[in-house]
Design an enzyme around this catalytic site. Sequence first.
Site, PDB file in Angstrom:
ATOM      1  N   LYS A  20      31.103 -14.934 -84.480  1.00 26.07           N
ATOM      2  CA  LYS A  20      30.338 -13.808 -83.947  1.00 26.07           C
ATOM      3  C   LYS A  20      31.216 -13.037 -82.967  1.00 26.07           C
ATOM      4  CE  LYS A  20      27.560 -14.562 -80.500  1.00 26.07           C
ATOM      5  NZ  LYS A  20      28.145 -13.688 -79.428  1.00 26.07           N
ATOM      6  N   ALA A  55      26.371 -20.456 -84.050  1.00 26.15           N
ATOM      7  CA  ALA A  55      26.532 -20.077 -85.461  1.00 26.15           C
ATOM      8  C   ALA A  55      26.362 -21.284 -86.371  1.00 26.15           C
ATOM      9  CB  ALA A  55      27.902 -19.434 -85.677  1.00 26.15           C
ATOM     10  N   ASP A  60      21.777 -17.208 -78.356  1.00 27.70           N
ATOM     11  CA  ASP A  60      22.691 -16.669 -79.367  1.00 27.70           C
ATOM     12  C   ASP A  60      22.360 -17.105 -80.785  1.00 27.70           C
ATOM     13  OD1 ASP A  60      24.345 -14.909 -78.126  1.00 27.70           O
ATOM     14  OD2 ASP A  60      26.095 -16.223 -78.036  1.00 27.70           O
ATOM     15  N   ALA A 108      34.225 -20.366 -76.765  1.00 25.64           N
ATOM     16  CA  ALA A 108      35.233 -19.311 -76.888  1.00 25.64           C
ATOM     17  C   ALA A 108      34.656 -17.909 -76.980  1.00 25.64           C
ATOM     18  CB  ALA A 108      36.110 -19.574 -78.108  1.00 25.64           C
ATOM     19  N   GLY A 118      30.442 -17.427 -80.817  1.00 30.86           N
ATOM     20  CA  GLY A 118      29.316 -18.045 -81.522  1.00 30.86           C
ATOM     21  C   GLY A 118      29.357 -19.550 -81.537  1.00 30.86           C
ATOM     22  N   GLY A 119      30.401 -20.115 -82.139  1.00 32.34           N
ATOM     23  CA  GLY A 119      30.612 -21.546 -82.122  1.00 32.34           C
ATOM     24  C   GLY A 119      29.396 -22.346 -82.546  1.00 32.34           C
TER      25      GLY A 119
END
EC number: 2.7.1.148
Length: 272
Positions: free
Chosen positions: A10, A99, A120, A92, A95-96
């Site tokens: 993202k 997502a 998110d 970071a 999204g990580g």
Amino acid sequence: MATEAVAPAKINLTLHVTGQRADGYHLLDSLVVFTELGDHLWLTPSAVTSLQVTGPFAEGVPEDRRNLVWRAAELAGMPLNIRLDKQLPHGAGIGGGSADAAAVLRTCGGQARAAELGADVPVCLSERPQRMRGIGDVLEQVSGVPAFALVLVNPGVQVPTPDIFRVLARKQNPAMAERLHWPSRAAFLSWLAEQRNDLEAPAIATAPVIRDVLAALRHANGCRLARMSGSGATCFGIFESDAQAREAAAQIAAAQPGWWAHATRSIGSIEV
């Protein structure tokens, strides 16, 4: 049989902080896109949920209920054997885990409860460009956003989001225009250059290496715009061509072996 799901990175092309609620949550106005680069998951129905994390960024990722993908399986009401291939750095700003969790919900159900896993997660349910407002809960599909060549660079440092918001000096900043419309790709890029990531300056103050990442992208041949994504530390560069993006990523990786640098493409709007 396992079902494969992709959790694309993202990218916050813009991130305007427009206020703060009485409960402490910050109000945002952000144009979000996703990329062809992402984590991969393999989901297999099972008697009990289990999780195995592999890939270059597997280290430090929990393999129990602390991981959002495990909790996403619970929300979906479906015990799963999950294999998660972590291709994206975590913590970071791209999204990580959100997502990854959204990929489970998108595949197995439970999308209506996505916000329970974090602000998110709902935006990550779709891979198409979206405008995200409020505390991340007001989402709107956006047309007219082109796909473009990208380079993503992370210097290997984590900047916790609460810390960045804590040092953000100004919480009341202008939003984007009420109506987003661009007659051409050139118009979109010109408009984007005038927008902001209000968290970029406090993130640089916290992790000065982010300034070096942005400079490396801006000095690369073919870079049209470089900006930090989310609360950092990943930065993106928009390039004129895929070839220039690949060349820039290779040069940055060679110059800075400790950085993560990858060329990819963004996913544009579906036009009707």
